[in-house]
Design an enzyme around this catalytic site. Structure first.
Site: not given
Length: 1059
Positions: A502, A608
């Site tokens: 991220e 995810e």
């Protein structure tokens, strides 16, 4: 239990006996969805349950009747779950034919019951079974599907259905119907049917207040005022008034730690009121922390939209698990509107546990293993908390279905770092090593998550012994030490690492997040992290991992970042997290995969995956709606079709959680985002991957505008005001596009159909209308359909219906137009009707909503149309000067105002008066914004005082951004930012500050169309309002009160371009 097995196997392990009754061997229930039987259930002895109905079909069919005129029921010895006989169900001719169990007079409205039965089918394929509750009372007749369950072939399946009847007065009929609604070409068998109920014990009220004697134990939450007020009250003379709020979480709270007990379920009720002048969202929330929680959790009990000036009840349940140690339980009321003042009254907490039926289930052994189904495509993984290693059921589910795992939190820096001593990092690997042991014992692989992240990394990691941030050089050495130690410890054991997580922020000029990593090291930390990881384990696969990788701007930044690293030999792949929802555009995910796959030698891991059943952040369901679970399954099916299509680059798909109640998303509300439910049972989302053909149809929803048309085969302008409806073929290609409008008792339909063959007697379209929108397994008197063949012949089901028609000629395609007038029906604005449309090509049907194509016999799977008036305005032809001054030409075009409130209120927050012009090159927008307090302190541009303009050039009103859609933003200082589709090259602006606000003039360059008079585009304009503290407190637009225009053009208004 006596088991008589003739064909197939009887599943006797689906339920675990749990002792909730003393001195009685009978039916025992536990925590989820299937029963296990000992002796016949009875009310004798000290039992917590009583039997309402018990049927064994030993030589008789007594207790059930056929549902469907041709259905035949017999007591059969073909196969039995218990005893010698079972009930054989055959000769079904309609999808909703089956077995009816009459419970009229045996059950009470609002009480809890359990239907238990065993079912067997030998069709050689999985089949979908449903339970339908039939109610006939003062409100009329209705049919509600209360169960969708897939049953494999040649296996006795024990099914448990909790249900709570709801009827007005004494019902003429209440029954349960068991059907197999997808196919009629097989017989099935039922056995051991029981209906059970908890004995009467009565819920217990443990807390209740109406604030007649003041605020009591209630306290302010944050810097707010609370007081007992006599201004309004739901009952009595007083209520609790909350004022001076500045943040969404602020409100009124009460500590319940000493009141609520573990192992119990509580029902919460409260009434709330606000008088802001607009609808507002008010939420009842539980703040809780158990000793096992790493941090405090916030769980929504109930959220509701509260109209101004009306009392609305908030009600929901909350369960405190047995065996936990409670550190904090605080109930509070909040609102997403941070400045909303509101009232609370009649708060009640009821202990429901004494009347609750508990169920416990084992993982389903008979269903296909996910890893086997997908073995030719990619590895299938699951993210796990360490607690699963102590739960045999969890282990059984994991080892059956998955061949890859990820530690959910236990390999993140805060879990591995134990501190620092003499300048050297200290580590703790004990918990993480358990994951390695597990995969080695079970022949799996493990992904390492994650090495470098701005979250879940201790603050001290970035500082020296004096608490100051490290220098770039020192931080580089610490990064190297950390990665070399961690990756080195797991060398040869972890097969893939999320090295950097991220790091991308598309709102920054260089596209990178301004994390502490960036603050100290600049962008260099990313490349160095991969370099150090490659040094530590040259054989491990290294990934860059991020969320929302499918959003176009973020996608492109990630593409360039990874492409550069790949060319340097430092990276192996991209991790696409895929935390998505029902609002996510699956097409965008495919576009991202397609783009990433063009990087030579790249691998993609879906790292995810989970899918919320919501479309927004404010809704909160007490139970997952059936339609949401069906839609979740259909989206999961589409998603895995894409994953398999790109399996040459996708090598691992990992679900972020084993089952719904383990999901990280289950904090503020239940999201039900995974493929197994809390009881280890396969959801429809699982079958979407394994056997998508069993999924129930997904009832569609759309909306149409009021309007009329002349039926001559041309698309009248009125049709352009309605959202187009697309009918797809099996490959997802558009078979037909239709538009509809309504007026009085008539529905007008225009469509264009793709049809390569020319068979007039076998090609056509069918329109189905269910005016009262009631779903029944048969056609009611008002239900209407008309089939129009391309030879102009029509077929209708009612002689009194008036049909006008037109079929236009065409090569490999044709157009049609119809009007259907239904006597005795008057359509009204803001009402809903049932609707479906089908294309018939060479005798084969393609339907919009009911993909079983059984619309002529029932309305159960019709779609829904909302009859509404979409916001409409005009833009006059003309070219202004973009200089912040109001030219005279602006006065020639219509003025519109922003009145659709998503946050705040019309009287307290910024609004705008707007005019629009156009020419062949640009769309021009003038906004005069009323906003006396201007602020742009917030780092998020959408939370600054600003104006956002949204356009949909082709006016498709899709639920996602197409190439022609765009979002543009400019604040009061003329600083531009952009959402999807927007760019500086297309956006010219001038801003002028005026007394009490500011003026925005903007020109947006056309991208995909060459506009002409009477072109209709989708359009919206939004005003963002910040307060003096830099907090966004108002969101008011022209057409969209949901604040979803940034991702969903379906609620844009219509703007007609005129000369």
């Amino acid at each position: 239990m006596q088991v008589r097995k003739r064909r197939g196997l009887l599943d006797v392990s689906t339920a675990v006996l749990v002792g909730i009754l003393a001195g009685f061997l009978g039916v025992v229930l536990a925590a989820s969805g299937v029963l296990s039987f000992g002796k016949e259930a009875s009310s004798k002895g000290d039992s917590s349950l009583e039997t309402v109905l018990a049927l064994s079909f030993e030589g008789t069919t007594e207790g059930v009747v056929p549902f469907g005129k041709d259905v035949v029921l017999t007591a059969s010895q073909d196969v039995a779950a218990d005893g010698e006989y079972s009930l054989k169900v055959e000769n079904r001719t309609s999808p909703w034919d089956g077995v009816e169990i009459d419970l009229t007079g045996k059950v009470k409205s609002g009480a809890d019951y359990l239907l238990s039965f065993q079912v067997y089918q030998s069709s050689d394929a999985p089949q979908l079974f449903n339970v339908v509750a039939r109610t006939e009372d003062e409100k009329g007749e209705r049919y509600d599907v209360i169960l969708d369950k897939v049953v494999v072939s040649d296996h006795w399946k024990e099914i448990l259905v909790p249900f709570s009847p709801t009827f007005e007065g004494t019902p003429a009929k209440y029954s349960l119907i068991i059907v197999a609604s997808k196919n009629t070409n097989f017989n099935f068998y039922l056995d051991k049917v029981q209906v059970l109920a908890p004995k009467e014990s009565g819920p217990k009220v443990i807390y209740e207040t109406s604030f007649e004697n003041g605020v009591g134990d209630w306290q302010p939450r944050g810097d707010v005022n609370i007081e007992a007020s006599s201004e309004v009250a739901h009952s009595g003379k007083s209520s609790l008034f909350i004022s001076n709020r500045q943040k969404g979480w602020q409100g009124a709270q009460i500590n319940l730690k000493g009141i609520l007990k573990t192992g119990k379920t509580y029902a919460f009720e409260a009434w709330v009121y606000q008088n802001s002048g607009q609808d507002q969202t008010i939420i009842m929330t539980m703040q809780r922390k158990y000793s096992s929680d790493a941090s405090t959790q916030y769980e929504w009990i109930k959220s509701a939209t509260v109209p101004s000036g009306q009392w609305v009840q908030l009600s929901g349940t909350y369960t405190i698990p047995a065996g936990v140690t409670v550190e904090d339980l605080t109930l509070y009321f909040e609102s997403q509107n941070p400045t909303l003042e509101f009232y609370v009254d009649d708060v009640k907490i009821v202990d429901t546990t004494s009347a609750e039926i508990k169920i416990e289930m084992e993982p389903e052994k008979e269903i296909p293993a996910l890893k086997e189904v997908l073995k030719d495509y990619f590895k299938v993984g699951v993210a796990l908390p360490s607690k699963v290693f102590l739960n045999p059921k969890d282990i059984e589910l994991i080892t059956k279905h998955f061949n890859s795992i990820t530690a959910e939190n236990e390999m993140k820096p805060e879990s591995l770092l134990a501190g620092i001593e003499n300048g050297k990092l200290k580590f703790r690997f004990e918990t993480a090593d358990k994951y390695i042991q597990f995969v080695e014992e079970n022949g799996m692989v493990i992904r390492g998550h994650t090495l470098v992240w701005h979250n879940q990394t201790p603050d001290w990691f970035f500082k020296d012994e004096n608490g100051n941030l490290l220098s770039k050089e020192a931080m580089t050495e610490r990064l190297k030490e950390y990665i070399h130690t961690v990756v080195g410890h797991f060398k040869g054991k972890v097969y893939a690492w999320d090295v950097v997580n991220e790091a991308v922020d598309p709102n920054q000029p260089d596209g990178l997040r301004r994390s502490t990593w960036y603050q100290i090291m600049g962008p260099d930390y990313i490349e160095l992290a991969f370099k150090f990881a490659r040094e530590a384990d040259p054989d491990a696969k290294l990934f860059y991992n991020d969320y929302n990788t499918f959003e176009p701007r973020k996608r492109d930044i990630i593409y360039n970042l990874v492409k550069d690293l790949k060319e340097k030999g430092l990276i192996d792949g991209i991790g696409m997290q895929c935390h998505i929802s029902l609002a996510t555009d699956i097409k965008q995910i495919e576009e991202a995969i397609k783009k990433f796959s063009t990087i030579p030698g790249i691998e993609i891991h879906i790292t995810e995956l989970d899918m919320s059943v919501y479309r927004d952040s404010s809704s909160n369901y007490p139970e997952a709606p059936r339609t949401a679970l069906i839609e979740q399954a259909h989206k999961m099916m589409q998603l895995f079709e894409i994953f398999k299509k790109y399996s040459n680059v996708i090598t691992n798909v990992t679900f972020w959680g084993l089952k719904d109640d383990y999901s990280w998303r289950a904090t503020r509300r239940n999201d039900w985002p995974l493929i197994f439910d809390k009881d280890h049972q396969a959801k429809l989302a699982y079958w979407a991957i394994v056997a998508p053909e069993v999924l129930p149809p997904l009832p569609k929803e759309s909306r149409i505008s009021e309007g009329e048309a002349v039926v001559v085969g041309m698309m009248d302008d009125s049709y352009l005001m309605s959202k187009p409806i697309e009918i797809l073929d099996e490959e997802g290609n558009v078979k037909a596009t239709i538009r509809a409008v309504w007026k009085d008792s008539t529905i007008y339909i225009y469509g264009e159909v793709q049809d390569k063959t020319k068979k007039p007697a076998e090609d056509g379209v069918a329109i189905f209308i269910n005016p009262n929108n009631e779903r029944t397994p048969y056609l009611q008197p008002d239900d209407t359909y008309a089939v129009l063949w391309t030879n102009w012949k029509t077929e209708v089901n009612r002689e009194d219906v008036q049909v006008k028609k037109f079929v236009g000629p065409g090569f490999r395609r044709y157009s049609f137009e119809m009007s259907i007038t239904i006597p005795g029906v008057e359509f009204k604005k803001d009402s809903y009707i049932g609707f479906d449309a089908a294309v018939i090509d060479d005798g084969k049907w393609y339907s919009w909503s009911d993909t079983t194509n059984s619309q002529k016999t029932n309305t159960m799977n019709y779609g829904t149309l909302k009859l509404e008036g979409i916001m409409v305005a005009t833009a006059k032809y003309g070219t202004p000067v973009i200089d912040g001054e109001i030219d005279e030409i602006w006065n020639t075009t219509e003025e519109i105002e922003t009145k659709a409130v998503a946050m705040g209120s019309l009287d307290k927050n910024a609004t705008a008066k707007v005019r629009v012009l156009w020419d062949e090159n640009y769309l021009y927008v003038l906004a005069i914004v009323k906003d006396p307090v201007l602020n742009k302190d917030n780092s998020n541009p959408w939370e600054q005082d600003s104006v956002e303009i949204f356009i949909d050039e082709n006016n498709h009103k899709t639920g996602y951004y197409e190439d022609d859609d765009a979002q543009f933003r400019v604040n009061y200082m003329n600083e531009q930012t952009f959402g999807t589709g927007g760019s500086p090259a297309r956006f010219k602006t001038a801003v002028k500050l005026i007394e009490g606000g500011y003026i925005v003039e903007a020109a947006i360059k056309w991208k995909t169309i060459k506009p002409t008079p009477n072109t209709v585009i989708g359009f919206n304009i939004q005003v963002n309002d910040a307060n003096e503290k830099g907090q966004r407190v108002g969101i008011i637009s022209w057409s969209d009160p949901t604040n979803n225009s940034w991702r969903d053009p379906s609620k844009f208004g219509n703007l007609r371009l005129i000369k």
